[in-house]
Design a protein around this motif. Structure first.
Motif, short mmCIF file in Angstrom:
data_model
loop_
_atom_site.label_atom_id
_atom_site.label_comp_id
_atom_site.label_asym_id
_atom_site.label_seq_id
_atom_site.Cartn_x
_atom_site.Cartn_y
_atom_site.Cartn_z
N UNK A 83 -23.20 -4.72 -8.89
CA UNK A 83 -23.09 -3.28 -9.12
C UNK A 83 -24.44 -2.74 -9.64
N UNK A 84 -24.95 -1.69 -9.05
CA UNK A 84 -26.20 -1.10 -9.57
C UNK A 84 -25.98 -0.34 -10.87
N UNK A 85 -24.76 0.14 -11.11
CA UNK A 85 -24.44 0.86 -12.34
C UNK A 85 -23.02 0.50 -12.76
N UNK A 86 -22.73 0.78 -14.03
CA UNK A 86 -21.38 0.55 -14.52
C UNK A 86 -20.49 1.76 -14.30
N UNK A 87 -19.17 1.53 -14.26
CA UNK A 87 -18.22 2.62 -14.11
C UNK A 87 -16.83 2.14 -14.51
N UNK A 88 -15.92 3.06 -14.68
CA UNK A 88 -14.53 2.71 -14.94
C UNK A 88 -13.66 3.33 -13.87
N UNK A 89 -12.45 2.81 -13.70
CA UNK A 89 -11.53 3.32 -12.69
C UNK A 89 -10.09 3.08 -13.15
N UNK A 90 -9.20 3.96 -12.69
CA UNK A 90 -7.79 3.85 -13.03
C UNK A 90 -6.97 4.36 -11.85
N UNK A 91 -5.77 3.81 -11.69
CA UNK A 91 -4.88 4.18 -10.59
C UNK A 91 -3.56 4.67 -11.18
N UNK A 92 -3.02 5.77 -10.64
CA UNK A 92 -1.78 6.32 -11.19
C UNK A 92 -0.52 5.77 -10.53
N UNK A 93 -0.69 4.86 -9.58
CA UNK A 93 0.45 4.25 -8.92
C UNK A 93 0.88 4.93 -7.64
N UNK A 94 0.29 6.06 -7.29
CA UNK A 94 0.66 6.80 -6.09
C UNK A 94 -0.11 6.27 -4.88
N UNK A 95 0.35 6.59 -3.65
CA UNK A 95 -0.37 6.15 -2.46
C UNK A 95 -1.51 7.09 -2.05
N UNK A 96 -1.67 8.18 -2.78
CA UNK A 96 -2.64 9.20 -2.38
C UNK A 96 -4.07 8.78 -2.77
N UNK A 97 -5.03 9.30 -2.00
CA UNK A 97 -6.43 9.01 -2.30
C UNK A 97 -6.80 9.51 -3.69
#
Length: 267
Positions: free
Chosen positions: A74-88
């Protein structure tokens, strides 16, 4: 890192001089304006470092797999989270301040997508096996695997991970590996003819297996009784050394460590 790089996809040793010779190429054509961070996959893993007396490193197949290819970082750090839905929109990516995250939500279905900053080219009739960092589990998300015909394709491809549970914010740190690659011969599996036989149909193999099984059972019993010599050894090293239970050499090209070449700049 260099803007245009290439590396060997294999190597062999010269019997007469002991010098290494290149036996193939794996080329990365870096896209204009992008940075590629790539390295030979290291043997080490934090969880293996933390194992009691670094016991995990005694597993040679694990060690070889760890280093079996190259890792993109990874060139940079980041965070991510998913709400459980199938949507983008169900996946939220949050870049570290002052940076652009190297991953996005593109497909939906809880998938996190990394766009690779380069086009790879392999030798004729060789594909690229693309997967997550090997033996490097990550909480809350799992890497997806693909095989790409990189000997002809002018198309970029993505590295994808799928969240394994919703409402859990995870991080990828700068210089953390997110993709692991290595070339494979196209059609090699399809040319194989798998067969199943009784072990007794190969008397020599059966004899060696029985020697190993008896030796292992005896060694484990001695460990349980805290016999000094077995306790000192801690593990049996025949496979690591590349010898059979009877002490014969297994194969001439047995490997106890991989040493891959780094990608080198080339105009």
């Amino acid at each position: 890192m260099a803007k245009d790089t290439e590396a060997s996809g294999g190597r062999s040793a010269s019997a007469s001089s002991g010098e290494e010779t290149v036996s193939g190429e794996l080329t990365a054509f870096v896209l204009e304006g992008y940075e590629m961070r790539i390295r030979p996959a290291p043997l080490e893993r934090p969880w293996m470092d933390d194992s009691a007396q670094r016991f995990a490193y005694r597993c040679l197949p694990l060690n070889i797999a760890n280093a079996h290819g190259w890792e993109l970082l990874c060139p940079t750090g980041f965070s991510a989270i998913w709400d459980g839905s199938p949507h983008r929109e169900g996946v939220e990516v949050r870049a570290d301040p002052g940076t652009i995250a190297p991953a996005v939500s593109h497909f939906g279905e809880g998938v996190l997508t990394f766009h690779l900053p380069c086009l790879f080219r392999t030798e004729p009739e060789h594909d690229l096996f693309v997967t997550g960092p090997l033996n490097r589990p990550k909480d809350g998300i799992g890497a997806l695997t693909g095989i790409v015909e990189t000997d002809w394709s002018p198309y970029t491809f993505t590295m994808n991970w799928r969240f394994t549970r919703p409402d859990y914010r995870l991080r990828f740190e700068a210089d953390e590996p997110f993709c692991h690659i290595f070339p494979v011969r196209r059609g090699a599996l399809e040319r194989l003819q798998p067969v199943a036989r009784h072990l007794s149909s190969d008397p020599e193999l059966e004899r060696e297996h029985k020697l190993w099984s008896a030796s292992r059972n005896s060694f484990n019993s001695e460990l349980e009784r805290a016999e000094p010599e077995s306790a000192r050894q801690g593990w049996q090293k025949s496979y690591f050394r590349g010898v059979t239970p009877s002490g014969e050499k297994g194969v001439e090209d047995h490997r106890s460590r991989l040493r891959l070449r780094p990608f080198q700049p080339k105009e």
